[in-house]
Enzyme design. Structure first.
Site, short mmCIF file in Angstrom:
data_model
loop_
_atom_site.label_atom_id
_atom_site.label_comp_id
_atom_site.label_asym_id
_atom_site.label_seq_id
_atom_site.Cartn_x
_atom_site.Cartn_y
_atom_site.Cartn_z
N LYS A 240 59.65 -44.15 -51.71
CA LYS A 240 60.13 -45.24 -51.47
C LYS A 240 60.21 -46.54 -52.09
CE LYS A 240 58.68 -47.71 -48.34
NZ LYS A 240 59.67 -49.20 -48.62
N GLY B 297 51.28 -52.10 -54.58
CA GLY B 297 51.49 -52.77 -53.76
C GLY B 297 50.35 -54.04 -53.43
N SER B 298 50.42 -54.50 -51.63
CA SER B 298 49.14 -55.33 -51.55
C SER B 298 48.25 -54.97 -51.11
CB SER B 298 49.43 -56.28 -50.44
OG SER B 298 49.85 -55.31 -49.52
N GLU C 188 46.71 -55.31 -48.51
CA GLU C 188 46.32 -54.96 -47.53
C GLU C 188 46.87 -53.28 -46.90
OE1 GLU C 188 48.16 -57.83 -48.42
OE2 GLU C 188 46.06 -58.32 -48.68
N GLY D 61 48.04 -51.37 -49.13
CA GLY D 61 47.31 -50.16 -49.82
C GLY D 61 46.41 -50.16 -48.95
N GLU E 146 47.48 -49.06 -57.00
CA GLU E 146 47.72 -50.14 -57.92
C GLU E 146 47.70 -51.37 -57.34
OE1 GLU E 146 46.73 -48.11 -60.08
OE2 GLU E 146 47.64 -46.74 -60.15
N CYS F 226 51.56 -58.61 -61.32
CA CYS F 226 50.02 -57.86 -60.68
C CYS F 226 49.58 -58.77 -61.87
CB CYS F 226 50.37 -56.92 -60.41
SG CYS F 226 50.48 -55.70 -61.27
N GLU G 112 45.57 -64.56 -54.66
CA GLU G 112 46.53 -64.19 -55.64
C GLU G 112 47.78 -64.75 -54.48
OE1 GLU G 112 48.96 -60.97 -54.66
OE2 GLU G 112 48.95 -60.07 -57.45
P1 NAD Z 1 53.31 -54.67 -50.47
O1 NAD Z 1 52.17 -53.63 -50.25
O2 NAD Z 1 53.60 -55.63 -48.74
O3 NAD Z 1 55.01 -53.25 -50.26
C1 NAD Z 1 54.74 -52.32 -51.20
C2 NAD Z 1 55.50 -51.21 -50.87
O4 NAD Z 1 55.43 -50.64 -50.16
C3 NAD Z 1 57.10 -51.72 -50.32
O5 NAD Z 1 57.53 -50.72 -50.76
C4 NAD Z 1 56.65 -52.16 -48.99
O6 NAD Z 1 57.31 -51.54 -48.02
C5 NAD Z 1 55.45 -50.65 -48.17
N1 NAD Z 1 54.92 -50.38 -47.11
C6 NAD Z 1 54.10 -51.89 -46.34
N2 NAD Z 1 53.80 -51.34 -45.35
C7 NAD Z 1 53.84 -49.77 -45.61
C8 NAD Z 1 53.08 -49.38 -45.00
N3 NAD Z 1 52.32 -50.06 -43.56
N4 NAD Z 1 52.83 -48.04 -45.09
C9 NAD Z 1 53.15 -48.01 -46.15
N5 NAD Z 1 53.97 -48.83 -46.76
C10 NAD Z 1 54.33 -49.79 -47.01
O7 NAD Z 1 53.98 -54.90 -51.42
P2 NAD Z 1 55.11 -55.85 -52.34
O8 NAD Z 1 54.99 -57.68 -51.77
O9 NAD Z 1 56.19 -55.52 -51.87
O10 NAD Z 1 54.13 -56.58 -53.73
C11 NAD Z 1 53.61 -57.39 -54.09
C12 NAD Z 1 52.18 -56.92 -54.18
O11 NAD Z 1 52.32 -55.61 -55.41
C13 NAD Z 1 51.43 -57.62 -54.97
O12 NAD Z 1 49.75 -57.79 -54.48
C14 NAD Z 1 50.61 -57.51 -56.63
O13 NAD Z 1 49.55 -57.65 -57.04
C15 NAD Z 1 50.91 -56.49 -56.36
N6 NAD Z 1 51.09 -55.24 -57.21
C16 NAD Z 1 50.34 -54.72 -58.01
C17 NAD Z 1 50.85 -53.63 -59.30
C18 NAD Z 1 49.69 -53.48 -60.18
O14 NAD Z 1 50.32 -52.30 -60.62
N7 NAD Z 1 48.57 -53.05 -59.74
C19 NAD Z 1 52.55 -54.03 -59.87
C20 NAD Z 1 53.12 -54.81 -58.73
C21 NAD Z 1 52.63 -54.93 -57.59
#
Ligand code: NAD
Length: 496
Positions: free
Chosen positions: A196, A248-249, A251, A253, A270, A304, A401
């Site tokens: 996704k 992702g974020s 929260e 995660g 991650e 990130c 962040e």
């Molecule tokens: P996000 O958490 O908003 O979204 C990430 C993904 O999760 C998206 O595909 C989103 O649609 C999905 N999502 C949203 N709500 C969900 C839920 N309730 N259940 C399951 N999936 C859901 O993050 P973002 O704004 O897309 O990305 C930015 C964040 O990602 C930053 O905090 C960044 O540091 C982190 N990031 C980490 C790494 C790493 O390798 N550690 C790499 C890139 C980005």
């Protein structure tokens, strides 16, 4: 500073197809509820595509397809060498389609075309090729046993088996590269996948699924569902998903982690960071300025591991800041399609709002603005490269962040203070800038981070495990650790 909103657009076949669907069981499939969501070019604010906005029913269909593929006789008969060959072919196809893929990344995410090509396409393809090699190198162990049952001989060994159906949920900053970090090891290990992508950047994932079919993977081995939280949550909670690989974020995660624990599935998270760059008194200032500047302003800080928290020895603070401010002001801002551009827009209106609010808060809390802080241009989500100074390190801009082009500099007086400040962050990455390697070796073990660079920042290698500790996540991507995380160990005990 100059904004150049011009861009040269090639013909991109994916965008000529009208409303897009999911990619399930080897074909585009319309979303069950018929909902679509606009994909917007952040440099112009124009809609470039209508992507499927999936729901739980779409998630179920994609998981059913991945499960049927996983259980099929054909997939079970796939030899490791077959998966290696298909992954090598996929790597070649990613490179061969690099023009289209990098153009899609620039269109949907605002990334510089050169960055999309170097990171999403070239590094992504190289990573797939690296992972292809692991398909034939996964192995169990024979183990000498001490089973105290007389009259029998015992043979004991372990097997590494694919974990089953994997859900990969990825963010918008490196949509293709991060998807490949999950897709390639999962396929190498013999898993099947539902991927996704972020709702902001779904386009390259859809092309990737088509390329996987062209590479020889059977229908259902890689499925794509597009959409937002609803479809992501449904995937994470689905009982047939045996591993969730999430980036992702923090929260989101944590929510995904709870879903995984509820059904006792495996998971890797991650997450975000506030990665410190520690510049010691004896650092090469030009090298440090260049490295920290690239570390924070690559992809407009939407990385990130961005070096967003500069910790600099007080004796060199002003000289380093002077270099950084000059470098930030010199960056040429504009469309990612213009080869002269060095700095593009943020990904979306929503994210632009979040970053501007963080800058506002930084000002209100008393951090002093050294440069930037304002919107650039009238169309597109451009923000000037921004540098704050906050010696208290107490403001939210210094501690949280931002995931945008905002650096906060804090002076320290001794190494202990630098390490204390550096460890007051989630724990993803850190860099140390010094000409004294014994100092570097003493500092590295004291830093709470998943990866530490010395005299560099944001340098990755396919064989080097990557990702964070503490609040920055659980598990590792890249290297052997990654592919093994898509397997289960089965112990076998044979009475002979
Ligand atoms: P996000 O958490 O908003 O979204 C990430 C993904 O999760 C998206 O595909 C989103 O649609 C999905 N999502 C949203 N709500 C969900 C839920 N309730 N259940 C399951 N999936 C859901 O993050 P973002 O704004 O897309 O990305 C930015 C964040 O990602 C930053 O905090 C960044 O540091 C982190 N990031 C980490 C790494 C790493 O390798 N550690 C790499 C890139 C980005």
């Amino acid at each position: 500073m100059e904004c150049t909103p011009t861009r040269k657009l090639e013909r991109i076949p994916l965008l000529l197809r009208g409303s897009l669907g999911h990619f399930i069981d080897g074909a585009m499939r319309a979303p069950c509820a018929g909902r679509h969501r606009a994909v917007v070019d952040p440099a112009t604010e124009l809609t470039i595509a209508e992507a499927a906005d999936g729901d739980a029913e779409d998630a179920r269909a994609a998981v059913a397809s991945a499960r049927a593929a996983f259980e099929s006789v054909a997939w079970k008969r796939t030899r490791p060498a077959d998966r290696e060959r298909m992954l090598c072919r996929l790597s070649e196809l990613v490179l061969a389609n690099g023009d289209e893929l990098s153009a899609l990344e620039t269109l949907q995410g605002g990334k510089l075309r050169s960055v999309a090509r170097r990171i999403d396409v070239e590094s992504g393809a190289e990573f797939v090729r690296y992972m292809a090699g692991w398909a034939t190198k996964l192995e169990g162990q024979t183990i000498d046993n001490s089973i105290p049952l007389p009259g029998r001989k015992w043979v004991t060994y372990t097997r590494r088996e694919p974990i089953g159906v994997v859900a990969a949920i990825v963010p918008w900053n490196f949509p293709l590269a991060i998807a490949l970090w999950k897709v390639a090891p999962a396929l190498a290990a013999g898993c099947t996948i539902v991927l996704k992508p972020s709702e902001e950047t779904p386009l390259t994932a859809l092309r990737l699924a088509e390329l996987a079919i062209e590479a020889g993977f059977p229908a259902g081995a890689l499925n794509i569902v597009t959409g937002g939280a609803e479809v992501g949550a449904a995937l994470a909670a689905h009982p047939d998903v045996r591993k969730i690989s999430f980036t992702g974020s923090p929260e989101t995660g944590k929510r995904v982690g709870h879903s995984a624990v509820d059904k006792l599935a495996r998971f890797t998270l991650e997450l975000g960071g506030k990665s410190p760059a520690i510049v010691l008194e004896d650092a090469d200032l030009d090298e440090a300025a260049e490295g920290v500047c690239a570390g924070i302003f690559l992809h407009q800080g939407q990385v990130c591991t961005a070096s967003s928290r500069l910790l600099v020895h007080r004796s060199i603070r002003d000289r380093l800041l002077d270099r950084l401010v000059r470098a930030a002001r010199a960056l040429r801002i504009g469309s990612g399609f213009d080869p002269r551009t060095q700095f593009g827009p943020l990904v979306s209106a929503r994210h632009f709002g979040r970053v501007m609010a963080a800058i506002e808060r930084g000002r209100d809390e008393g951090a002093s603005l050294a440069t930037g802080g304002a919107r650039c241009g009238e169309a597109g989500w451009f923000i000037e490269p921004t540098i704050f100074v906050d010696d208290s390190a107490a403001t939210s801009i210094a501690r949280e962040e931002v995931f945008g082009p905002v650096l906060t500099a804090t002076a320290f007086d001794d190494v202990d203070e630098a390490i204390r400040l550096a460890n007051d962050t989630p724990g993803l990455a850190a860099s140390v800038w010094t000409t004294n390697f014994s100092a570097a070796h003493r500092i590295v073990p004291r830093l709470h981070a998943g990866i530490v660079w010395v005299n560099s920042h944001n340098v990755l290698d396919n064989a080097l495990p990557f990702d964070g500790v503490r609040q920055s996540g659980v598990g590792r991507e890249m290297g052997r650790a990654s592919v093994e995380s898509f397997t289960e160990i089965k112990s076998v005990c044979l009475a002979v």
